[in-house]
Structures are given as structure tokens and as C-alpha cells.
Design a protein around this motif. Structure first.
Motif, PDB file in Angstrom:
ATOM      1  N   MET A 132      83.607 127.273 -36.852  1.00 22.63           N
ATOM      2  CA  MET A 132      82.907 126.067 -36.390  1.00 22.63           C
ATOM      3  C   MET A 132      81.427 126.043 -36.757  1.00 22.63           C
ATOM      4  SD  MET A 132      84.583 125.314 -32.697  1.00 22.63           S
ATOM      5  CE  MET A 132      86.250 124.662 -32.562  1.00 22.63           C
ATOM      6  N   PHE A 163      87.932 128.501 -34.370  1.00 20.41           N
ATOM      7  CA  PHE A 163      86.716 128.667 -33.590  1.00 20.41           C
ATOM      8  C   PHE A 163      85.640 129.443 -34.361  1.00 20.41           C
ATOM      9  CE2 PHE A 163      89.555 127.436 -30.152  1.00 20.41           C
ATOM     10  CZ  PHE A 163      88.735 126.586 -29.428  1.00 20.41           C
ATOM     11  N   LEU A 218      79.600 123.555 -39.383  1.00 21.01           N
ATOM     12  CA  LEU A 218      78.508 122.668 -38.959  1.00 21.01           C
ATOM     13  C   LEU A 218      77.320 122.791 -39.905  1.00 21.01           C
ATOM     14  CD1 LEU A 218      77.496 120.928 -36.301  1.00 21.01           C
ATOM     15  CD2 LEU A 218      75.955 122.882 -36.149  1.00 21.01           C
ATOM     16  N   LEU A 249      78.860 128.233 -32.192  1.00 21.65           N
ATOM     17  CA  LEU A 249      78.614 126.829 -32.539  1.00 21.65           C
ATOM     18  C   LEU A 249      77.428 126.305 -31.731  1.00 21.65           C
ATOM     19  CD1 LEU A 249      79.496 124.220 -34.000  1.00 21.65           C
ATOM     20  CD2 LEU A 249      80.991 123.748 -32.068  1.00 21.65           C
ATOM     21  N   ILE A 256      78.650 121.200 -25.966  1.00 21.17           N
ATOM     22  CA  ILE A 256      79.144 122.496 -26.421  1.00 21.17           C
ATOM     23  C   ILE A 256      78.703 123.598 -25.474  1.00 21.17           C
ATOM     24  CG2 ILE A 256      79.097 124.119 -28.361  1.00 21.17           C
ATOM     25  CD1 ILE A 256      78.912 121.619 -30.135  1.00 21.17           C
ATOM     26  N   HIS A 295      79.762 127.835 -39.061  1.00 18.44           N
ATOM     27  CA  HIS A 295      79.611 127.793 -40.516  1.00 18.44           C
ATOM     28  C   HIS A 295      79.858 126.381 -41.047  1.00 18.44           C
ATOM     29  CE1 HIS A 295      80.289 128.836 -44.750  1.00 18.44           C
ATOM     30  NE2 HIS A 295      81.444 128.198 -44.660  1.00 18.44           N
TER      31      HIS A 295
END
Ligand code: NA
Ligand code: NA
Lengths: 300, 174, 433
Positions: free
Chosen positions: B67, B64, B71, B149, B106, B69
Motif C-alpha cells: 500500500m 497491505f 501510494l 501507509l 488510515i 509503495h
């Protein structure tokens, strides 16, 4: 109305078969008004998430291994405490003592227990016969919870953590040399491939439990509620009988496949019960009032 | 602001990397204990209690936390074979759609992961292993990671709007 | 609305989302969400959160980032170059030459790791750059890698056989033993395919002009020692009983780091880069796994796969017809769901009909794994395709095209074990007597 029900064990497990019968009974008694769909073998939620999923109403009801909750309150785990209840009669008395207490505890989380069914009692698997407790000394012993780890240490054995799926390989490579588990698990993991001896020491009789979410249950009309409770009661009675039959047939299967099944000697039982006493002392020191209440009710 | 956020994604990514190394060290320590117990039994304790549980929680933390970073470094994969054949304007619209859809999902996931943590705190949930770990701690890390995220997706959406041109298909620029 | 209609709507939605470039993990989750919101009565948000959390901390999954990290360390050390240079003299005459490194490398690594994604990531990390550098054709590099990495599921240890064994109460030890010959059979099929392609079209494979004397061969082989030590150490720890297959991944990382350092040309900076790259790759795969798990749970609630399986069950087919129907069913389902989900969602319906017609459950487990291997390389949802896109940046559809011959070879494998069930049943029967 249609309800989804997650269970952790596979379709050939007698627990799952019993629950399938329960679902059929409910469907029949309500003329299809309440249709329970079974999702076995953890296909909907992993075992660890089932209780939470029932609590937050992701699903209305589900099954799990009762003593998984013993970190929440030791009252949930009395049935997995070694040498407290070592026969079906004892286990039934223990459940009678445990039920009111855990009903109260589960109510705090908005859950109602419907029924609880035991696994066959836990026996000892080794290579070679274990005549006295000293024979366990130095053996690498499979431990998957705190109680078993304490048990192994007190018996002078070395506790090793092994996942259930890894049992055959761990024995084959010498990573473990002894385990305590039910005859069912022994048969499912084809124990005759890697051990020679089995003795029904009946260390404890652990249970699965089926719980329903309080608010979902309250949402049913009175007739349906009564049908669910009646089916649950029938499932509990049937499940205990299935468990006893399972213990007998699975032990026979072990013997048929060449495992030497022997009755534990009096000295072994004595030694094991002494360890059980010591463990109960540790347990008592950590136990909540509710957990002690269960044990007191059971002892009287 | 943008650079500060980028710094935050990268630091969390590094913590995630650290967690993967910790899993590695924890399991290696257990293997050493296994080996010790085999050749010189009884000197050291034979198990690290609940090491499988701890490894699992660290894995969840690593997943988690990394995520956002991942992306921003273009590490999450998408099919761009179809979109890359379209005109620049259509690509821009497609990326706008992609980022809005991602923000929606999200955001939804973040809200409910948060709800899960609140529930765990409320009921005092603990793990079932030998060492009882309060579940809100690893779950809180997971919820924070997915929240980050969300920030990174919205951040990318702003980048797209200010660039007025497609940016996702050339990951070097994100 | 009827089940086929719901299925088609969700499929259409998935295709549209993927085609418009929505991240794979997000696309899967959105389709799962659509399934829950429109076609079930479950509270979708809570199910989403429980699934994301519940599937993110599983012990079986912890091996994945560790194996990926091992591959990253090997890539950055001299060892991957050494391994290829050491193998050149031995493979210079073989038709297909170094492409066999993909096939045999994956088969050997499959004996260490339980998943095909980890196998593809670790072997591909080294082999794709090395083979590309040496001028091998892209389609064969990608195809052999994607195809052979699926052996990670079949050759023991295997996560999916454990899942099947637990769900159907079959002996996991027997399943593992039964998988050995089929695993070798598939490996042989893959290697033969490479050889036939090279033999039919000699220009396809870059030539190795030098000839090597036996002495030179052995001298070059010294460069293989570090890799051999690594593989030996990891496999030895599993079969010597010091480590479970998950544990072994950690040992692999430690050994790879030590060997990288002692073989020179390795630094803290490279180590850091390896860790960060592994972190991103495993995060990418884990997020897709979470999306796939959520889609699978959503399918569990809507009951689509279950109803489809029940529909096949109601046809009361003969063994042959049933196996044909099931193979088609699993191939179609495997395009859109990951392999473990396919098994978990359908065993309750499939197993009774399989035992009703008298199919051996151990045989069926191996059959299932090979069918699931196919699902790893069929678009749009195929984990080997995702992993290789993550490694190379090449689009999954192009990788899927390169992997298509291997899909057909797996199908041939299924046909072979159907025609000659002894391929599966021989070893377990032999061991039992
Ligand atoms: Na494997
Ligand atoms: Na697929």
C-alpha cells in the motif's frame, strides 16, 4: 432496541428460515422492544469473521458452523467426527454432552450459546454403487477438512480439496469422483447432473450454532432476556424437527431426479465403522480434556 | 530520513511482489500434484494442506505491504479532473484536505487493525483449515502494512507543506 | 431522519470527496464510516477492521493479482506485439479492424477469468498501447475495452454467478450454462456496434493498406501460436479438471513466463518490472475492493438498500413494471456500490418478490449479472473504470463517457432477454431433457 444478526447461509436454507422465525418470536414476545434484523448469506460478515464480530460486539449475535472452531478445541468438533453419532437420537445425546462443555469454552470468549440445530446426516455420493469399503479404493475423494482427509486416506481414496461452489465442475471434469455431504447440499448443487448413486451412511450430524455476546445479553432487562431464551429454546426444538423433515424431503428429491438411493450394506457399514474407530484413536491422542469429557459423557 | 522511509516502502513493495510470486508457485505446485495424481496415482501426496488458506494469507500480506509503495508511486487512483482545472493555490488547499482526510481515516483504520491483532493474540485465534495458522501472524502483517501507509500519507503531507505547491496531480514528483 | 434523506447526504458526501480528489478507496471508506457513525449503532472502528481483514484474504480474490501479472508479462514480451501483427491480415477487411481484438480478446479471456476487473487489466494491458500506437481513436479503444471486459462477469466461470447461486441456492452449473448464449449475444452486439461505427465513419479507423493473400495470412498466423498455446493451456487445464479457475491463473503466469522467454526479448529485469507493476495495480484494486466492502457493510447496517428494495416490493407491481423498477433501482445502486455488494445486500428482499410474480430464478440470475455489468462502467464507482484509469492514467469520467454506448448496449441486452427469455432458458432446459 435493534440488533443486527449475521448468518452465513442463504434465505432458502432451513437454518435461516428457523432463525427468521426466532427473530419474529423475539419481536412478538417483547412487543417490538428487541428487534432483530437478519443479514443472511454472509452479507454483513464473511462466515470466517462472524464469531469474531460477535465477540468484539460489532454485532450482538450471530450464527456459524460449530465445528469450524475445532482447531481451537476439539470439543467443538465432536459432531463432525465420523461415525461417532450417526442418527438424530445419537446427535441429540451428543449435543446434551457437548453443550455444557462448549458453554464453558465459549464463556472464556464472552459468548453464550443460544441454540444449535443440526444439518441432515452426511451421505455418500458416487457414480455406481459402493458395496464394500474396498470400492472406495483409488477414487478421488472430496475432502474439505482434516478429518475428511484422514478418512479418505484410510479408505485408500485420494483426498482432493474442492470448494463447495466448484463441486459440479470438479465432478464433470473428473477432478473428484466421490464426496460425503448432506442431502441438502446434494440437492442444491443438483447432484443428479454428475453422480448416479447416493447412500445415507449418516457419517456424522454436524451442527450450526447461534451465539450471543455476554455483555450485550446482560444489557437487556430481565423480561427481554427471558423472551430471548424462550424463543431460543423454541427455535432449537423447531430446528431439529425441520432438519429431520429436510433430510427426508431432500433424499426424496434426489431420488425423484433419478439418483439411485440405496441403503448401505452391512459390510460397508462395518468397514466405515472400523475407519471411524481408527480415526477416534488419532482424535483421542490430540484431544483436550474438555473434548474427552464430551466423548465420555456421550458414551456413558 | 525521507530517503530512508522511501527505501522502506520500496522494500515492503518488493516483499509484496515476492508474496504474489509465492502464491503463484504454491498454486502451480498444487496443479502439478493434481496432474501427477491423474496420470500416476498414489506416488505423491495429492494435496498441499490448506493451500487455499495460505494463498489467501499471502494475498492479504501482498495487498497491505504494497500500500505505501503504491501510494508513493502514484498508483492509487483518484479523480483529478475537477481539481486540475482550479488555480494552483486552490489545488494546494484541496491536496491539503485530501491528505488530512486520508491521514484521519488510515490512522483510524491502523488503530483498529492493531486492536484486532491484540484480540487475536489474547484469544489465541487460529484459522479453521487443515493446518491451524495463528491468525495474529497474517493480521499483524496487515496491520503493519496499513501502519506504513499511514506513515507514507503523513510523509506526503510533509512533502506538500515543504513544497508549498500541489504535488499529487503530477505523480512523477511524489 | 428519513431513508431518502440519509441516502442523499451520503451520496453528496461521496461526490464531494471524489471531486476534491480524495483517493477512491479512501472516499468509499469515509462514506462507509459516516454511514456507520451517524446512521447506525454499530461500533464503526471494529467493523472497519473486521471488514478490511475479512475481505483481504479471500481465496476467490487470489486469481486477480495473478491474471494482472500475466498481462504485465505478456505486455513486456514479444507476444502482445506478435498477437496484433498476426491478427492484422485477418481483420484488415473487417469494419472496425483491430478494435475487434478488444471485443473477442475480452470474450475469450472471460472464459478463463471470473471477474471483469481481471479481464480489463489483462487484455487492456496489451491492447491499449498496441491500438494507440496504430492510431485508433481513444474513445473507441477505451469504450470497447471497458464494455467488453464486463463479459468477464457473465461468460463462465463467473464469481458473481457463484455468489448469486450460493445466496439463492440455485444450481451454479445451470447458471453457468444459462449464461453462455447471453454472453455470445452481448459479444455480437459489441462487435456489431464497432462495425456500424466504422461503416458510418470510415475515417475513424486507421486503414490497413496492404492486401494479404491466403498464404500470407497463414504465414502471419504463425505469430499467434504462442498466445494460442497460452489460452489453450489455461482453458484446457480448467476444463480438463486439473485446475480450478483460481488455480488456472497461476498456470497462466507460469505459461506466459515460459513462452515470453522462449519467444525471445525477455529478461529478468523485465520480469521484475512486470512483478512490481502487477503488485501496484493489484494493491490499488484490492484497496478499492476493501473500501467498497466496508461501504457495503455500512449500508447493510444502515439498511438503506434493503429499505429501498422493500419499498419497491410494497408497490405490488406486475412483472413488467417490476422489472422496469428493478432495472432502474439496480442502475442507480450500481453507480455507487460494486456489483457483488448490490446482489448480496438486496437478495433477501428481492428474491421473494421475484418468485412471487413467478420469474424463473435462473433467468433472474442472468438478468442480474447483465445489470451488474452495467455498474462496472458507470461513474463514480465502476471497477472497470478504475482498472483502466490505473492502466492509462486517463480520468475515470472520460473513460465512463467512452464506455457510455456500451452501457446502452448492455441495456439493450437486458431488453432482449426480457422480450425473449428463451435466450437464457433455452440451453438449461435443453440440457435437462
Ligand atoms: Na468469466
Ligand atoms: Na458503477
Amino acid at each position: 432496541q435493534s440488533w443486527d444478526m449475521p448468518t452465513p447461509y442463504g434465505d432458502s436454507t432451513f437454518h435461516t428460515q428457523n432463525i427468521a422465525q426466532f427473530a419474529d418470536d423475539v419481536r412478538e414476545a417483547t412487543d417490538g422492544a428487541l428487534d432483530i434484523t437478519l443479514h443472511s448469506a454472509g452479507s454483513l460478515f464473511p462466515h470466517a469473521e462472524i464469531k469474531g464480530a460477535v465477540r468484539n460486539r460489532s454485532v450482538p449475535l450471530g450464527e456459524f458452523f460449530l465445528s469450524r472452531l475445532s482447531n481451537e478445541d476439539l470439543a467443538f468438533g465432536v459432531d463432525s467426527q465420523p461415525f461417532v453419532a450417526t442418527s438424530y437420537e445419537d446427535a441429540a445425546r451428543l449435543w446434551a454432552a457437548q453443550e455444557p462443555v462448549i458453554t464453558e469454552l465459549l464463556a472464556e470468549q464472552g459468548l453464550i450459546p443460544l441454540f444449535s440445530v443440526p444439518w441432515p446426516a452426511q451421505g455418500l455420493y458416487t457414480n455406481g454403487e459402493i458395496a464394500t469399503i474396498d470400492d472406495l479404493n483409488g477414487l478421488r475423494f472430496r475432502a474439505y477438512n482434516a478429518a475428511l482427509e484422514e478418512f479418505a486416506t484410510l479408505a485408500g481414496a485420494a483426498p482432493v480439496q474442492i470448494e463447495a461452489s466448484n463441486i459440479p465442475q470438479a465432478f464433470a471434469t473428473g477432478q473428484v469422483e466421490a464426496m460425503i455431504t448432506s442431502p441438502s447440499t446434494g440437492v442444491n448443487s443438483t447432484a443428479w447432473d454428475f453422480v448416479t448413486h447416493y447412500t445415507p451412511i449418516n457419517a456424522w450430524v454436524p451442527k450450526n450454532i447461534v451465539v450471543v455476546n455476554q455483555r450485550m445479553f446482560d444489557g437487556l432487562d430481565a423480561d427481554t432476556q427471558a423472551a430471548v431464551l424462550a424463543a431460543a429454546e423454541a427455535a432449537e426444538t423447531r430446528g431439529w424437527e425441520m432438519s429431520a423433515a429436510e433430510a427426508e424431503s431432500m433424499t426424496a428429491t434426489l431420488a425423484d431426479n433419478g439418483i439411485t438411493v440405496y441403503e448401505p450394506s452391512a459390510t460397508l457399514i462395518e468397514g466405515l465403522q472400523a475407519i471411524g474407530e481408527t480415526m477416534l484413536g488419532t482424535w483421542d491422542a490430540a484431544a483436550s480434556d474438555s473434548a474427552r469429557a464430551v466423548l465420555n459423557a456421550y458414551n456413558n | 530520513m525521507s530517503r530512508l522511509l522511501q527505501k522502506l516502502y520500496d522494500v515492503c513493495g518488493m516483499i509484496a511482489g515476492g508474496l504474489i510470486l509465492c502464491i503463484c508457485l504454491l498454486i502451480s505446485a498444487q496443479i502439478c500434484l493434481n496432474a501427477f495424481g491423474r496420470f500416476a496415482p498414489g506416488i505423491l501426496p495429492s494435496t498441499i494442506p490448506s493451500y487455499a488458506d495460505f494463498s489467501g494469507f499471502m494475498l492479504a500480506g501482498a495487498t497491505f505491504l504494497a500500500m505505501a509503495h503504491t501510494l508513493r508511486s502514484g498508483g492509487h487512483i483518484r479523480v483529478n479532473l475537477v481539481v486540475s482545472r482550479l488555480s494552483q493555490t486552490t489545488q494546494f488547499v484541496a491536496e491539503l484536505f485530501v491528505l488530512i482526510a486520508a491521514t484521519g481515516l488510515i490512522g483510524y483504520a491502523t488503530y483498529f487493525m492493531g486492536a484486532l491483532v491484540v484480540e487475536s493474540v489474547h484469544y489465541g485465534d487460529v484459522s479453521t483449515g487443515i493446518v491451524p495458522v495463528p491468525l495474529w501472524i497474517p493480521q499483524g502483517v496487515a496491520a503493519f502494512g496499513i501502519g506504513l501507509l499511514l506513515v507514507a500519507v503523513v510523509h506526503t503531507l510533509f512533502d506538500l507543506l515543504s513544497a508549498r505547491a500541489p504535488i499529487l496531480s503530477s505523480p512523477g514528483e511524489v | 431522519m428519513s431513508d431518502p434523506m440519509i441516502g442523499l447526504i451520503l451520496l453528496g458526501l461521496l461526490m464531494a470527496l471524489l471531486a476534491s480528489g480524495v483517493w477512491v478507496a479512501i472516499s468509499l471508506s469515509l462514506v462507509g464510516l459516516a454511514g456507520l457513525v451517524f446512521f447506525s449503532n454499530a461500533p464503526s472502528g471494529l467493523v472497519l477492521a473486521s471488514t478490511f481483514w475479512g475481505h483481504s484474504h479471500s481465496w476467490a480474490l487470489t486469481a486477480l493479482p495473478l491474471f494482472i501479472l500475466m498481462g504485465e508479462i505478456l505486455l513486456r514480451s514479444r507476444m502482445s506485439d506478435d498477437m496484433f501483427s498476426g491478427l492484422v491480415p485477418w481483420l484488415s477487411r473487417a469494419p472496425g479492424r483491430l478494435l475487434h481484438v478488444n471485443v473477442f480478446g475480452c470474450a475469450i479471456f472471460a472464459a478463463v477469468s471470473g471477474s471483469s476487473a481481471a479481464t480489463a487489466a489483462t487484455i487492456g494491458r496489451m491492447s491499449v498501447p498496441e491500438l494507440t500506437k496504430r492510431g485508433y481513436p481513444e474513445s473507441l479503444i477505451l469504450g470497447t475495452l471497458a464494455g467488453s471486459a464486463t463479459l468477464g462477469l457473465l461468460i463462465p466461470p463467473s464469481i458473481i454467478l457463484i455468489v448469486y447461486g450460493v445466496a439463492t441456492e440455485q444450481s451454479i452449473a445451470r447458471l453457468f450454462i444459462a449464461a453462455i448464449i447471453p454472453g455470445i449475444m452481448l459479444m455480437t452486439l459489441f462487435a456489431s456496434y464497432v462495425a456500424v461505427r466504422a461503416w458510418m465513419n470510415p475515417d475513424l479507423i486507421p486503414a490497413i493498406d496492404e492486401t494479404f493473400s491466403l498464404r500470407e495470412k497463414f504465414r502471419a498466423s504463425r505469430r499467434l501460436i504462442p498466445v494460442a498455446l497460452l489460452i489453450g493451456g489455461v482453458i484446457g487445464s480448467i476444463y480438463g479438471g486439473l485446475a480450478s479457475p483460481t488455480d488456472a491463473a497461476a498456470l497462466g503466469v507460469v505459461l506466459a513466463t515460459i513462452l515470453a522467454w522462449t519467444s525471445g526479448a525477455f529478461s529478468w529485469k523485465l520480469f521484475g518490472a512486470a512483478v512490481m507493476s502487477a503488485t501496484r495495480t493489484s494493491c490499488m484494486i484490492a484497496l478499492i475492493l476493501l473500501g467498497a466492502a466496508f461501504l457495503s457493510v455500512s449500508m447493510g447496517f444502515t439498511g438503506l438498500p434493503r429499505n429501498l428494495a422493500a419499498w419497491i416490493s410494497d408497490m405490488n407491481l406486475s412483472i413488467t413494471a417490476l422489472l422496469v423498477a428493478l432495472t432502474i433501482f439496480f442502475i442507480i445502486l450500481g453507480c455507487f456500490l460494486d456489483g457483488i455488494s448490490v446482489i448480496v445486500l438486496t437478495t433477501s428482499i428481492i428474491m421473494p418478490m421475484v418468485s412471487a410474480v413467478g420469474i424463473d430464478p435462473i433467468w433472474f440470475g442472468i438478468y442480474l449479472v447483465i445489470v451488474v455489468e452495467m455498474s462496472q462502467i458507470t461513474p463514480p464507482v465502476g471497477f472497470n473504470l478504475f482498472v483502466i484509469q490505473g492502466l492509462t492514467g486517463i480520468d475515470i469520467l472520460r473513460i465512463a463517457k467512452a464506455a457510455f454506448p456500451f452501457f446502452l448496449l448492455l441495456l439493450l441486452g437486458v431488453l432482449l432477454i426480457c422480450l425473449f427469455p428463451q435466450i437464457v432458458t433455452f440451453l438449461p432446459t435443453y440440457m435437462a431433457s
